[in-house]
Each structure stands twice: as C-alpha cells, then as structure tokens.
Scaffold this active site. Structure first.
Site, mmCIF file in Angstrom:
data_model
loop_
_atom_site.group_PDB
_atom_site.id
_atom_site.type_symbol
_atom_site.label_atom_id
_atom_site.label_comp_id
_atom_site.label_asym_id
_atom_site.label_seq_id
_atom_site.Cartn_x
_atom_site.Cartn_y
_atom_site.Cartn_z
ATOM 1 N N SER A 47 1.508 2.828 -4.186
ATOM 2 C CA SER A 47 2.182 1.539 -4.367
ATOM 3 C C SER A 47 1.683 0.896 -5.655
ATOM 4 O O SER A 47 0.578 1.199 -6.123
ATOM 5 C CB SER A 47 1.867 0.620 -3.180
ATOM 6 O OG SER A 47 2.163 -0.730 -3.463
ATOM 7 N N TYR B 246 -4.807 -3.372 1.999
ATOM 8 C CA TYR B 246 -3.753 -2.405 1.661
ATOM 9 C C TYR B 246 -3.922 -1.932 0.219
ATOM 10 O O TYR B 246 -3.822 -0.731 -0.068
ATOM 11 C CB TYR B 246 -2.383 -3.045 1.854
ATOM 12 C CG TYR B 246 -1.233 -2.166 1.410
ATOM 13 C CD1 TYR B 246 -0.776 -1.133 2.212
ATOM 14 C CD2 TYR B 246 -0.600 -2.378 0.188
ATOM 15 C CE1 TYR B 246 0.279 -0.322 1.808
ATOM 16 C CE2 TYR B 246 0.452 -1.578 -0.227
ATOM 17 C CZ TYR B 246 0.889 -0.554 0.599
ATOM 18 O OH TYR B 246 1.926 0.249 0.187
#
Length: 262
Positions: free
Chosen positions: A142, A155
């Site tokens: 990501s 995350y």
C-alpha cells in the site's frame, strides 16, 4: 516476454473477495490456472465455478495464512498437484483507528495477516521455486507502507515491513532466477477500502486495481504502483518526504480522535 505470456499456475491468497477475487477471475479468463486460497471455502468454490464458466481453470485450497499448520498443509496440497509459478500474497486487512485506541490484539492480528501471512506462504513455497530456479513472488502492499498515515500507524508498519522484507529477500533469491515484486495498491473500492476514510483520496474500481496487479505480475519489476498518480506519489515520497507525509496526514485528520484518556 512477460511472465504471463505463457500459461502459468498462480496462487492467489485472499482470493475470496476484493482485489484477490478480481485478480483471480482476470487471470482465469486469460487462460492461467489459478489456485484460490482463503479461509472461506464456500466463497472460493463459488469463484472457481465462475472462473470455469468463463473458460478458465481454478483449484481451491482453503488456507488460513495466519496459522503455520494451515499454510504448510495448503502448500503441500498445492505442490502435490504440480509446481507453482507465481504467488500473489494479497491477503490483508486494515483497521483505521488511532494507535492509542487500538487493542493490542488487533495490532497483532493485523501484523500476523499482512506481514507474517506473506512470510509463511513464501517460506513454504520457496524451496520448490529454488529447485526449479524459477518463480515470481508478488507482495501486495500500500502507499501507506511508503508514506505512513495517522489513524493507520499499525497498518502502515505492516506494509512497511512487507516492503523491506521483499526487497531484502530479492537480494537472496534473485541469483536463483526468482523475482520478488512489491505491488503498491491504490485505494480501492472493496469492503476493506470502504471501511477506511481518507479525505480527498479517490477510491478506484477493483477491476482497475486487479488489471494493474496483473501488469505487475507480467512485468515483474522491483516495485510497481497501481496507477499513474500512485507511481508519481511513490517517486515524490523519496524526494519530498515531509511534504507527502503532511498531505497524507491531512487526509486522515477528520478521523483523529479529539483526545485520549477518560
């Protein structure tokens, strides 16, 4: 010639939904044999029927990538049926919560899935790839693994760890003909994507992200960001880190808790 120029047998984790599902369906339509892995066997079998209905080939291997035994059994079953040419480590989740408000159990589970899940699957598959001196490992990351964001500190850490491990692993296995790719997925309109909010960030269709993921598999570069905008952002992050960090932080500002404590 690209990786996907000839028929391949490709393992996709997290194939029951989202990016993994869309990528598996696209690969099946292209004539590749897709090995579908996730915990939800019913969803996998439904997808396998859809792939078969489109003229593709799919195998179902139920697997929980957070459990060593499940991964070992699943990969052993996969390899009994033949070699695996490509693995797409896609399984993952994102809990958007202020760090101090996030349970430690959630932090551990997120790391166990996003980072250790990819490590487990790759470790189980690598010996067979090393023997064949061939293989492509694609780890779905990501932008937040490149530019960390408030409300997604844990995350961001899982994806940063995934990226660092991928680049280091490449240096170990590249000499044996094995490629390691980091795919920087854009914000995507999936159940996971809809569970997070970053103001001003466009959520792209899952079919678009899947198409970009297949481009990453085919080209097998060191790193591939899943849209022109994200490719620019990754480059800029190396040149102007403070500026990009401030922009990402601004997109998450509305999700910050007003304060900590009782």
């Amino acid at each position: 010639m690209g990786t996907l120029s000839t028929s391949k047998r490709i393992l996709v984790t997290g194939a029951s939904r989202g990016i993994g599902r869309a990528a598996a369906l696209a690969l099946g339509k292209q004539g590749h044999t897709v090995v579908l892995a996730a915990r939800d066997e019913h969803a996998l079998r439904s997808l396998a029927r859809e792939i078969a209905g489109a003229g593709g080939r799919a195998e179902v291997v139920p697997m929980d990538v957070t459990e060593d035994g499940s991964v070992e059994r699943g990969i052993a079953r996969l390899l009994e049926a033949g070699p695996c040419d490509v693995v797409i480590n896609n399984a993952g989740s994102c809990d958007q919560t202020d760090f101090m408000a996030q349970d430690m159990s959630t932090r551990r589970a997120e790391m166990d899935l996003n980072y250790w899940g990819a490590v487990r699957v790759t470790r189980a598959l690598l010996p067979s790839m090393l023997v064949r001196r061939s293989g492509v490992i694609v780890n779905v990351s990501s932008l937040l693994g490149v530019i960390a964001s408030p409300t997604a500190a844990n995350y961001s850490a899982t994806k940063a760890a995934l990226g660092a491990w991928s680049h280091a692993l490449r240096g170990e296995v590249g000499r044996f003909g094995i490629k390691v790719v980091v795919f920087v997925a854009p914000h995507t309109d999936t159940a996971c994507g809809r569970g997070t909010r970053f103001d001003g960030v466009v959520s792209l269709p899952v079919e678009y992200t899947a198409k970009e993921l297949l481009r990453a598999v085919d080209r097998a570069p060191r790193q591939f960001a899943g849209s022109p905008v994200y490719r620019l952002l990754v480059r800029l992050a190396g040149l102007f880190p403070a500026f990009l960090e401030a922009r990402v932080a601004a997109s998450a500002r509305a999700q910050l808790l007003p304060g900590y404590g009782p």
